[in-house]
Write an enzyme that holds these catalytic residues in place. Sequence first.
Site, PDB file in Angstrom:
ATOM      1  N   ARG A 163       1.028  -1.492   0.106  1.00  0.00           N
ATOM      2  CA  ARG A 163      -0.417  -0.341  -0.079  1.00  0.00           C
ATOM      3  C   ARG A 163       1.020   1.072   0.371  1.00  0.00           C
ATOM      4  O   ARG A 163       0.626   2.286  -0.146  1.00  0.00           O
ATOM      5  CB  ARG A 163      -1.319  -0.161   1.006  1.00  0.00           C
ATOM      6  CG  ARG A 163      -2.139   1.003   1.703  1.00  0.00           C
ATOM      7  CD  ARG A 163      -2.991   1.049   2.001  1.00  0.00           C
ATOM      8  NE  ARG A 163      -3.369   0.423   3.341  1.00  0.00           N
ATOM      9  CZ  ARG A 163      -2.284   0.350   4.521  1.00  0.00           C
ATOM     10  NH1 ARG A 163      -2.248   1.870   4.800  1.00  0.00           N
ATOM     11  NH2 ARG A 163      -2.675  -0.233   5.620  1.00  0.00           N
TER      12      ARG A 163
ATOM     13  N   TYR B 119     -13.417  21.137 -14.118  1.00  0.00           N
ATOM     14  CA  TYR B 119     -14.168  19.238 -13.926  1.00  0.00           C
ATOM     15  C   TYR B 119     -15.269  19.367 -12.635  1.00  0.00           C
ATOM     16  O   TYR B 119     -14.893  19.233 -11.611  1.00  0.00           O
ATOM     17  CB  TYR B 119     -13.607  18.081 -13.699  1.00  0.00           C
ATOM     18  CG  TYR B 119     -13.384  16.706 -13.364  1.00  0.00           C
ATOM     19  CD1 TYR B 119     -13.884  16.223 -14.360  1.00  0.00           C
ATOM     20  CD2 TYR B 119     -13.071  16.137 -12.201  1.00  0.00           C
ATOM     21  CE1 TYR B 119     -14.349  14.992 -14.533  1.00  0.00           C
ATOM     22  CE2 TYR B 119     -13.903  14.767 -12.503  1.00  0.00           C
ATOM     23  CZ  TYR B 119     -14.120  14.549 -13.200  1.00  0.00           C
ATOM     24  OH  TYR B 119     -14.953  13.168 -13.520  1.00  0.00           O
TER      25      TYR B 119
ATOM     26  N   ASP C 155      -4.622  21.955 -12.134  1.00  0.00           N
ATOM     27  CA  ASP C 155      -5.651  20.570 -12.695  1.00  0.00           C
ATOM     28  C   ASP C 155      -5.290  20.762 -14.131  1.00  0.00           C
ATOM     29  O   ASP C 155      -5.469  21.929 -15.270  1.00  0.00           O
ATOM     30  CB  ASP C 155      -7.008  20.252 -12.918  1.00  0.00           C
ATOM     31  CG  ASP C 155      -7.444  19.078 -13.564  1.00  0.00           C
ATOM     32  OD1 ASP C 155      -7.000  18.569 -13.959  1.00  0.00           O
ATOM     33  OD2 ASP C 155      -8.890  18.336 -13.028  1.00  0.00           O
TER      34      ASP C 155
ATOM     35  N   LYS D   9      -6.827   9.976 -18.808  1.00  0.00           N
ATOM     36  CA  LYS D   9      -7.350  10.853 -19.869  1.00  0.00           C
ATOM     37  C   LYS D   9      -5.917  11.014 -20.651  1.00  0.00           C
ATOM     38  O   LYS D   9      -5.168   9.817 -20.777  1.00  0.00           O
ATOM     39  CB  LYS D   9      -7.558  12.329 -19.146  1.00  0.00           C
ATOM     40  CG  LYS D   9      -8.562  12.548 -18.474  1.00  0.00           C
ATOM     41  CD  LYS D   9     -10.076  11.518 -19.204  1.00  0.00           C
ATOM     42  CE  LYS D   9     -11.022  11.904 -17.695  1.00  0.00           C
ATOM     43  NZ  LYS D   9     -11.626  12.899 -17.393  1.00  0.00           N
TER      44      LYS D   9
HETATM   45  C1  PLP Z   1     -11.304  13.109 -15.607  1.00  0.00           C
HETATM   46  C2  PLP Z   1     -11.413  14.373 -15.334  1.00  0.00           C
HETATM   47  C3  PLP Z   1     -10.662  13.928 -13.353  1.00  0.00           C
HETATM   48  C4  PLP Z   1     -10.934  13.041 -12.261  1.00  0.00           C
HETATM   49  O1  PLP Z   1     -10.176  12.240 -12.806  1.00  0.00           O
HETATM   50  P1  PLP Z   1     -10.476  10.637 -13.022  1.00  0.00           P
HETATM   51  O2  PLP Z   1      -9.542   9.827 -13.317  1.00  0.00           O
HETATM   52  O3  PLP Z   1     -12.391   9.852 -13.207  1.00  0.00           O
HETATM   53  O4  PLP Z   1     -10.560  10.323 -11.564  1.00  0.00           O
HETATM   54  C5  PLP Z   1      -9.661  14.951 -12.790  1.00  0.00           C
HETATM   55  N1  PLP Z   1      -9.973  16.680 -13.868  1.00  0.00           N
HETATM   56  C6  PLP Z   1     -10.480  16.799 -15.150  1.00  0.00           C
HETATM   57  C7  PLP Z   1      -9.838  18.189 -15.816  1.00  0.00           C
HETATM   58  C8  PLP Z   1     -11.006  15.627 -16.116  1.00  0.00           C
HETATM   59  O5  PLP Z   1     -11.095  15.980 -16.671  1.00  0.00           O
END
Ligand code: PLP
Length: 397
Positions: free
Chosen positions: A56, A109, A188, A213
């Site tokens: 972990r 998001y 982000d 993504k």
């Molecule tokens: C999809 C997304 C997230 C969240 O990520 P997950 O991998 O789905 O938990 C956060 N920020 C942005 C800009 C996203 O597109």
Amino acid sequence: MTEPHLQYADLAPDTLTVAAGRPPREHDAPVNAPIVLTSTYHETRIPEPGDRIYARGSNPTWDPFEEALGALEGSDLQALVFGSGIGAAAAALSLVPPGGAVVMPRHAYAGSLSLAAGLAAQGRFELRTVDIADTAAVLADLDALAERLDASQVMLWLESPTNPMLEVAELAVLTEAGHAIGAVVVADNTFNTPIVHRPLEAGVDVVLHSVTKWLSGHSDVVLGALVTADAGLRDRLLMHRTLHGAIAGPFEVWLALRGLRTLALRMERSQATASSLAHRLADHPAVRHVRYPGLPSDPGHQRAAAQFRGFGGIVSIELESVAVADALVAAVRLWLPATSLGGVESLIERRRRQRAEPATVPETLVRLSVGIENAEDLWADLDQALRRAVGGPDTEL
Ligand SMILES: *Cc1c(COP(=O)(O)O)cnc(C)c1O
């Protein structure tokens, strides 16, 4: 940890995607790190700091990915991989002291907004949402908070371009203002990726990725990551990951590193196609409005051109009605109607069909995540679907 036999700081991002995070150059050694499936580690003496004890806390499969992503974002420290982007967001929000405040884009998001709103409702901190493209308004909000709160009680959360409105923030200006009141600044960077922008260079403290993504790029894993160049912050985030347990499976991280190797090529292709589609969509009679920072008429264009090395692979369009937007999504044959983004396959989605999406996102907005298929094929499919959606000559739904 893999051996940095290269000076990562001397290498360009597209080289780093390929070269960083390789195993040491030893005779007979593999060129790719293996997947290590274990929950625990042999202990033949009393463990010392840094030793692996339990999985972990650490797994050798995480290290090459973390090393490559850290180098790509321009940090000397390894990134931290999490079981999802939202798991990484939860760790980042844990840095806010109780009773502090979080300033977030109103079009961040939706999952990040919901997570922060839930914590705020529990009394954990105060949540303030702002129009992140309105620099003066954000600065005024930070000043107002500084009058009420002690230094370092504030977190400034940046997302630029925002999802799915594609608003562009002035990252360096906002970060400097955040630091002036002692705030921790998180960005982000999921939409841009380090190929397009490196927020640490704008002074940001912590970079967040949904690795799900663009970074992994094949719509086959859910993962997240945080990157910082501050060892103290990294220790706190690592402690959160270990104690809250939002850890990644080794196979997913191995896939993500495999995907990362082609990130620069995929981004180049997606951005080129996104740009050409955005220009053509802007002239399409069925499209009311196109949001894409690469269009000279876009409100974020100048800022994006000044800060970023590209305009990204996401285009948002607004249609004349919800019915037309839904008909468009139903009429595509090559584009995939699905949520998420950043994969090799092009995806299309009307965002407001999800209840969590902020109410200020237009109901008629459709988000396009541009993949790496042939640009003319993608255009032909969008064009036929748009014409059928508005009931044009080609209608045979
Ligand atoms: C999809 C997304 C997230 C969240 O990520 P997950 O991998 O789905 O938990 C956060 N920020 C942005 C800009 C996203 O597109």
